[in-house]
Design an enzyme around this catalytic site. Sequence first.
Site, mmCIF file in Angstrom:
data_model
loop_
_atom_site.group_PDB
_atom_site.id
_atom_site.type_symbol
_atom_site.label_atom_id
_atom_site.label_comp_id
_atom_site.label_asym_id
_atom_site.label_seq_id
_atom_site.Cartn_x
_atom_site.Cartn_y
_atom_site.Cartn_z
ATOM 1 N N THR A 82 -51.418 -0.525 5.106
ATOM 2 C CA THR A 82 -50.928 0.081 3.892
ATOM 3 C C THR A 82 -49.955 -0.919 3.332
ATOM 4 O OG1 THR A 82 -51.234 2.300 4.722
ATOM 5 C CG2 THR A 82 -49.489 2.045 3.115
HETATM 6 N N1 GLU Z 1 -52.842 4.118 7.335
HETATM 7 C C1 GLU Z 1 -51.657 4.203 6.599
HETATM 8 C C2 GLU Z 1 -50.624 3.223 7.115
HETATM 9 O O1 GLU Z 1 -50.909 2.398 7.862
HETATM 10 C C3 GLU Z 1 -51.021 5.534 6.544
HETATM 11 C C4 GLU Z 1 -51.688 6.540 5.769
HETATM 12 C C5 GLU Z 1 -50.715 7.629 5.395
HETATM 13 O O2 GLU Z 1 -49.970 8.127 6.205
HETATM 14 O O3 GLU Z 1 -50.695 7.929 4.204
HETATM 15 O O4 GLU Z 1 -49.498 3.191 6.795
#
Ligand code: GLU
Length: 575
Positions: free
Chosen positions: A371
């Site tokens: 993210t």
């Molecule tokens: N996969 C996401 C991250 O690595 C998080 C997704 C979420 O919590 O919105 O931060």
Amino acid sequence: MTNTLPSAVTRRGRYDFPTLKQPAVASKGMVTANHPMASLAGTEILVAGGNAVDAAIATMFALTVVEPMMVTIFGAGFVNIRMADGTAVVIDNYATVPHAATPDLFDPIPPAHNHEVVDDVNAVGHRAVAVGGTLLGWATAVEKYGRLPLADVMAPAIRFARNGFRVSPYLNNIITLELDSMRRFADTAKVFLKDNDPPGVGATIVREEYADTLETIAKEGAAYLYHGPLGRAIADDMAANDGLITFEEIENYQIFERPPVRGFVRGYEIVAPPPPSSGATHIIQMLKILDNFPIAEMGFASPDYTHLLAESMKIAFADRTEFMADPATADIPLDWLTSDEYAAQRANEIQLDRSQEYAPTIVPDREHTSTTHCTAIDEDGNVVATTNTLHYGFGSKVTVPGTGMLLNNCMQLMDPIPGRTNSIAPGKRILSSMSPLIVLKDDQPFMAVGTPGGLRIFGAVAQAIANVIVHGMSLQQAVEAPRMWDRGLGLELEQGFEGFGGFDALSGDLAGRGHQIQPVYKVAGGMNGLMRDPESGLFIGAACWRADGAPMGYSGGDGLIQQGDTMDAMRKVSG
Ligand code: GLU
């Protein structure tokens, strides 16, 4: 405005530890992001007359190009905006479950704590894709709260896609980790792999098809996706590959402008996304629980403080499991969860000498920190914190043929077991942990911060806020300081605690209280943020060592034109 460096930059105070990266200081505007080219895009837009909203969205578009493993225009996120006039709004552009999806869509592999399903189809491929909202959220943010046309805001990203960007060691590492599944998707492999292998560090990736797609969006707006050929291309690709998303539901996708969740801690007001992100609610809750103890005296990295962090996180997690989901489908007691009264009650349950269990933790933990986040502030005091994702590294790994556009895999965030708070249901908003936080002091922007890291996001952001407002660290120290994490399945401790009185001493003490210690290299991902120094008014930007982040700002101003102009006048214009 004074001409000296603010003490908030130089402050080492009680915690005189060196940081790997250095902060930036500026008077006119500041952008921080997890890639220097993206920070550059945002800064360019500020210099061109855009406000913080234009800058943040320009940064995000650029991140879809140069940090392609982290974010896409058919992804999910939150744009937290606080305008100088006090208007505060969170644009929820998180993803939704396709309408053809039923609670038993996937075949869970018991116990499915981490949302594992047979053949990994909730994580890789077309069924993993949820209806994405990033492009609509970003275009709306610019249209309603920005100053520049969308085309101007997208220009740097288009240039980067056309001209290419350098593969960093970080990008190379993520491609290497995701290699097997990336190889399965020819349209993804042809851009991001070289002869079916990871491109070397320093190699250039050019994204011609994606540049064309962005260029058409710049001309036609988000309608090109939500009501036009790009949306049809997604739907056609879904139909051809057993995916669920239809053109009609892309057309019906909605963003929500939500009032932020708010909470005061030690005189600082946290203003941040409400559900469907669970993050900020739990940050306020945790910080309030911690405030029942003399944590400043205990000190950063002390066994007592680290133990209390772990206990407050486990409590937050218990509540997350119980309550958090799409607010349209779940009754979430937000006011209660963020109240002083509830925090005091929970604080009472904590024992200082032993680790406790607070509830079952049936939540996903198989995650990659995939993210990204950025913060921007302008001269007028408009401030934005926004986190956006495609969920895993390169999301579902699907690139829609002919578009260069990657698709998210947010379906992996849904509980594959029917009958639970966060189980799959048609059209449901997906539950997130994102925490793009704005912190106010005396109703003025004080700090904005955020990070990738999946479930670890809110613990990481809570620690950074406490590092500043409780432990008195500089922002740079606060984002780089070692982190811990505990969801009730063991206490992860970053090896960086070695520099704070010794890793073994800390972990030994905590183990004595019953914690199962798991040494890790890093907890969550690359945090970045900014601060407005209350004394000088200068902006300070910082990004941490856990990703390719860079702060970028600009100072200066218009030149003097008349002979009689005084030094005072010059200070006024140049800052
Ligand atoms: N996969 C996401 C991250 O690595 C998080 C997704 C979420 O919590 O919105 O931060």
